[in-house]
Structure formats: structure tokens, C-alpha cells
Design an enzyme around this catalytic site. Sequence first.
Site, PDB file in Angstrom:
ATOM      1  CG  HIS A 313      16.415  31.274  11.011  1.00  0.00           C
ATOM      2  ND1 HIS A 313      15.101  31.999  11.639  1.00  0.00           N
ATOM      3  CD2 HIS A 313      16.465  32.272   9.986  1.00  0.00           C
ATOM      4  CE1 HIS A 313      14.666  32.908  10.879  1.00  0.00           C
ATOM      5  NE2 HIS A 313      15.464  33.218   9.739  1.00  0.00           N
ATOM      6  CG  ASP A 370      21.335  33.998   3.549  1.00  0.00           C
ATOM      7  OD1 ASP A 370      20.865  34.423   2.505  1.00  0.00           O
ATOM      8  OD2 ASP A 370      20.990  34.389   4.673  1.00  0.00           O
TER       9      ASP A 370
END
Length: 424
Positions: A313, A370
Amino acid sequence: MKAVIEIDGKRLEYPILEGTRGPKVLDIRTFYKDTGMFTYDPGFTSTASCSSDITFINGEQGELRYRGYPIEELAKSHRYSDVCYLLLNSKLPSKEESDEFDNELRHRAFIDEGLRKLFDAFPRTAHPMAMLSSAVSALSAFYFDHLDISEDESFQEMSARIIAKIPTLAAFAYRRGLGIPIIQPDIDRYFTENFLYMMRAYPGGKFHREVGKKAPTTIRDIEVKALDTIFTLHADHEQNASTTTVRTVASTGAHPYAAISAGINALWGRAHGGANESVIAQLEMIGDIKNVDSFIKRAKDPNDSFRLMGFGHRVYKNFDPRAKILKGLQDQLKDELNLDSRLLEIANRIEEIALSDEYFIKRNLYPNIDFYSGVILTALGIPKNLFTAIFVIGRTVGWVTQWMELKKDPKAKIARPRQLYIGK
Ligand code: CMC
């Protein structure tokens, strides 16, 4: 506080801004005027594009808050529609306000017949995200209001309308893919339950009856709670790629639904919201726990473009707090929702290796939201090509809230970056 920059012997001073939390920010708004130079920051890794009081992330500590409230508390103790209210109004609703907002969402979930017909024109093979972004763009043709942003009421109407209609449009897209008649919303059902209803019910609002069972199959509370939590975890995430897209389009004065349609398209990419679909596709491709090692090897190979989907991320350099909550939810729902044990086994093995592997540790690559959402969504009967549309349903409130903040910001300017020209 000031920063001093020396260029060719010329001393320049720039203010350092302090927010309520987070890193200090060097204010370089006059830098080009002062020096004739631009700053260079592809991907905006060091750039704050606005000031905002909506969402706070501390990427080093894995912290996420909406309007000051920790995500853990919101996911545990508040339903999604109340989280929407919080984002829009900067405060959690009272019981009366909560009921009123919930009722407004139920009433606004219906779709104009003309817009419904748009779905007939799509091929059944169309990706739900293509249908959803087109339908939201078309929504601006049906509600071409010139919003008076000094009127909070017109903002509330615009926001509630889009938040309420997105699940209906997503369910239409799903049913178009199956080639079955669409189901209009049921005004007696709560937001999240209504979405599952519009996906699952037979025309006429009936449910499939299982052979040998007395009661028709309906929607279980535990399923509604799981999906509601997933919506809450996706509700906002400060200036990510899709939100920045919404703000960029909004900065030109375009219709709010046009801006949100652009946000939906930005979200679709697999580096952003599209990762949830790719995670499950990747787990299915790996297929067996014995193949995990070779895929990890590929992910680490600098000459191979293969990436472990659901890992890494831009902001979180620690565990994504949303991922932590979903992992807990996965464990909790494992038996009750009959989660796919083969996929879970592969996912757990990937997580185990990645969290102890030098390559991932050195780069602070942790599982993100996710990585965990797909297994739960699969157990809810949601096909993987609809996963990113689920992200859209959750995120729409964030986009409209950010849209309004930009519109109310007297310092906001049209988004217009410059470049380092290297052509002829
Ligand atoms: N698998 C293998 N290596 C990776 C991965 C990954 N998933 N992510 C980053 N790296 C490596 C990358 O190769 C680079 O290595 P090196 O320094 O040797 O060149 C290093 O880590 C830094 O990567 P980056 O691409 O410069 O980092 P970024 O901040 O620009 O990208 C990201 C962040 C999310 C796009 C990226 O981590 C990624 O592509 N992850 C997979 C897609 C994914 O799961 N996206 C969902 C994000 S969470 C949902 C949302 O909010 O959108």
C-alpha cells in the site's frame, strides 16, 4: 515554523503548516512565482493536494479514522448508513436522525425507467464496472440540477440520491450479466439487505425455494452484517487515486455525478479497487498450496511484472487496519458462512510466507483490505467480477463528501499540474 531553501545563492523562506495530526506540510504554493522552477513528484508521493478534515490515516501505525472515530469502533458498533451520516455531517446521528436518513435512502433507491433501459443496451459480457460507470454518468442526465452549494439541502439531496441508487445500479449490472430481469428495490429493506435482495430475488420479489425445505431461502442477518462491515471499511480513504480523480473533475466545475463516474473508472484498475477481483483470480490461478512458493518467487523477481495482489500500500507501511478487521471477520465467519477452505488455505500460506520473507519485510509489504474481502464476498454469493462494484457502493459516500469539501473550500483551484518537458 519556516523552511529555508537556498537556490543559486538566493535564500527563500517557506511556511511549514501543521495539521491537527500527521506530518507537517511545506507550503510551496509560491515556489514557481519565486523561482521559475517546478517541483517534481510523479505519483504525488510527497504531495498534499488539499487540506481535509474527513479522514485521517497514520500509515506507520496502521491507524484509520473517519471524522476522528477509529475504524475499529465504527465497524463494530455502527451500521453503514450511520457511518455515511457521520461522513456527510461530521457527527454520528441520533436515533431519530439515523431512522430519517435510512428512510431517505430507501425512498431514493429507485431508478428512472429510462435509465433502467440503458442496461438492455449493454452486452451480457460487459464488465459490471463498465455498466456502473456509464449508468452513473447517465445519472447526471436525469438529475441535471445546478447545485447551489450554499444550500446544504441541495447537497444532502445530491448525496443521498447517489448513495441510495448505486446499489440498485450495481445489482442491475449483475443481473444484466446473467440475462435475468432486474428487481427494483424493496422499500421495506435496509440499504445492505436491499442490495442482497436485488441480487438474489426472483422476479416478483420471491426467493428460491430449496428442495425439501419448508421456508424459502432468504437473507441472513449475519450476511447483512458482514457486507455492512465491508461497506463501512471502504467508505473513505483520504486522497487515494479515485478520490483525487473525483476532486480533479470536480475542480473543473463538472456535474457531481460525472465526477463520481470518473472516480469509478479510476477505482477499476487492479492497482487500486480492482485488486479485490484480482486477488481471487490469483488465488484460483495458484490453485493449490503446493504452488504458492513458485508464485512468491515470481513476485520477488525484479524481471517479472507479476505482483502479489492484495499486498502493499502506498500509505500503510504496517498492517492495513481494514485488513485486520476483515481477517477477524473471516475467522468469525469461516464456519457460519462456509468460506471456501481451499482458497483460505492458499491465502493463509501466502500471508504466512510473505510476513516472514525478507523481500516483503524490507519493503513493508503487508496484506491490504483487498486480500481478505474476496473470500467473504464469494461466500455471500457475489461473483468476482462484481467485487469492485462492492467497493464502489461503499466508497460513494467518501467521494461525495470529498466533492463537497472541495466545493466549500475557498482555496480550491482547478487541478492543473505541470511537467518536466523532455521532448523535442
Ligand atoms: N508484490 C510484489 N512486490 C511489490 C508489491 C506486490 N504486491 N507491491 C509493491 N511491491 C514492491 C515493488 O516492486 C517495489 O520494489 P522495488 O523497491 O524493489 O522496486 C516496492 O515494493 C515498492 O512498490 P511501489 O510500486 O513503488 O509502491 P507504490 O506505493 O507505488 O504502490 C501499490 C502501492 C498498492 C500500487 C502496490 O503495492 C501494488 O501494486 N500492490 C498490488 C495491488 C493491490 O493490492 N492494490 C490494492 C491497494 S489497497 C486498496 C486501495 O485502497 O486501493
